[in-house]
Design a protein around this motif. Structure first.
Motif, PDB file in Angstrom:
ATOM      1  N   MET A  84      -2.610   6.046  -8.492  1.00 46.59           N
ATOM      2  CA  MET A  84      -3.480   5.451  -7.487  1.00 46.59           C
ATOM      3  C   MET A  84      -2.627   4.987  -6.314  1.00 46.59           C
ATOM      4  SD  MET A  84      -6.158   3.222  -9.775  1.00 46.59           S
ATOM      5  CE  MET A  84      -4.960   1.955 -10.061  1.00 46.59           C
ATOM      6  N   SER A  85      -3.114   5.230  -5.125  1.00 47.15           N
ATOM      7  CA  SER A  85      -2.371   4.804  -3.949  1.00 47.15           C
ATOM      8  C   SER A  85      -3.312   4.655  -2.757  1.00 47.15           C
ATOM      9  CB  SER A  85      -1.258   5.804  -3.619  1.00 47.15           C
ATOM     10  OG  SER A  85      -1.819   7.050  -3.253  1.00 47.15           O
ATOM     11  N   VAL A  86      -2.805   3.941  -1.752  1.00 48.22           N
ATOM     12  CA  VAL A  86      -3.498   3.761  -0.479  1.00 48.22           C
ATOM     13  C   VAL A  86      -2.522   4.163   0.607  1.00 48.22           C
ATOM     14  CG1 VAL A  86      -4.395   2.024   1.111  1.00 48.22           C
ATOM     15  CG2 VAL A  86      -5.061   1.966  -1.291  1.00 48.22           C
ATOM     16  N   ARG A  87      -3.013   4.918   1.593  1.00 47.55           N
ATOM     17  CA  ARG A  87      -2.160   5.342   2.697  1.00 47.55           C
ATOM     18  C   ARG A  87      -3.012   5.514   3.945  1.00 47.55           C
ATOM     19  NH1 ARG A  87      -3.485  10.414   3.790  1.00 47.55           N
ATOM     20  NH2 ARG A  87      -4.225  11.763   2.112  1.00 47.55           N
ATOM     21  N   PRO A  88      -2.364   5.519   5.129  1.00 46.52           N
ATOM     22  CA  PRO A  88      -3.119   5.794   6.352  1.00 46.52           C
ATOM     23  C   PRO A  88      -3.717   7.202   6.297  1.00 46.52           C
ATOM     24  CG  PRO A  88      -0.992   4.824   6.879  1.00 46.52           C
ATOM     25  CD  PRO A  88      -0.962   5.161   5.405  1.00 46.52           C
ATOM     26  N   ALA A  89      -4.919   7.335   6.790  1.00 43.63           N
ATOM     27  CA  ALA A  89      -5.576   8.638   6.840  1.00 43.63           C
ATOM     28  C   ALA A  89      -4.969   9.476   7.956  1.00 43.63           C
ATOM     29  CB  ALA A  89      -7.070   8.462   7.074  1.00 43.63           C
ATOM     30  N   THR A  90      -5.046  10.778   7.804  1.00 49.37           N
ATOM     31  CA  THR A  90      -4.604  11.730   8.825  1.00 49.37           C
ATOM     32  C   THR A  90      -5.743  12.717   9.090  1.00 49.37           C
ATOM     33  OG1 THR A  90      -3.742  13.389   7.305  1.00 49.37           O
ATOM     34  CG2 THR A  90      -2.241  11.575   7.914  1.00 49.37           C
ATOM     35  N   ALA A  91      -5.560  13.526  10.114  1.00 50.05           N
ATOM     36  CA  ALA A  91      -6.566  14.543  10.433  1.00 50.05           C
ATOM     37  C   ALA A  91      -6.793  15.484   9.254  1.00 50.05           C
ATOM     38  CB  ALA A  91      -6.133  15.333  11.674  1.00 50.05           C
TER      39      ALA A  91
END
Length: 171
Positions: free
Chosen positions: A1-8
């Motif tokens: 499980m992880s959280v990261r900034p979204a990209t296109a």
């Protein structure tokens, strides 16, 4: 499980899970299928592409086993509708697929937003949540949000399901 900034590269996945997560939580609250369908368009690929292009918005995704299972959008410099305090960031949308909830991903998304808000010189996050969604209200309380007022949801929902609780998390 992880959280990261979204990209296109995430827009296709977001355009799939956004409507699915919303419909899981609130789909049966709408008075008409057409009204729900129109609202779900605001969770589509184009909507996420526009959010990613907006310099005043930050977007994170939650992943599990490499698949996007949730997201949070943060709108910087957004005064809350109750106190109008100017140094707020609105967590406009926080959604997880039901199967991914209860594992800490929602809190991780909120914590990422709080860190970004702090970097942007803000002093609180705020959001609104359906009053008749105790699962969401309780989660937000557990993540440090407290009620600051109430307002009405502008779309047509069944019965008395339009009341929204406005909550804030100060830091």
């Amino acid at each position: 499980m992880s959280v990261r900034p979204a990209t296109a590269a995430d827009t296709a996945a977001l355009g799939t899970i956004g409507p699915a997560a919303y419909a899981e939580a609130y789909g049966d609250w709408w008075t008409t299928a057409a009204g729900l369908a129109r609202h779900l368009e605001s969770f589509g690929v184009g909507a996420f592409a526009a959010l990613l292009a907006d310099p005043g918005v930050r977007l994170w995704v939650a992943e599990e086993a490499g698949a996007v299972v949730g997201f949070l959008t943060l709108h910087l410099h957004s005064p809350d509708p109750i106190t109008r305090h100017p140094k707020g960031g609105e967590c406009r949308r926080i959604y997880l697929l039901r199967a991914a909830s209860g594992r800490g991903l929602g809190r991780a998304l909120c914590d990422a937003a709080a860190m970004e808000a702090t970097r942007a010189g803000l002093d609180h996050l705020w959001l609104d949540v359906m009053a008749e969604a105790p699962w969401a209200v309780n989660a937000y309380r557990a993540w440090g949000f407290a009620e600051i007022g109430r307002q009405q949801f502008h779309n047509a929902l069944r019965g008395d399901l339009r009341e929204m609780i406005v909550m804030a998390r100060n830091f």
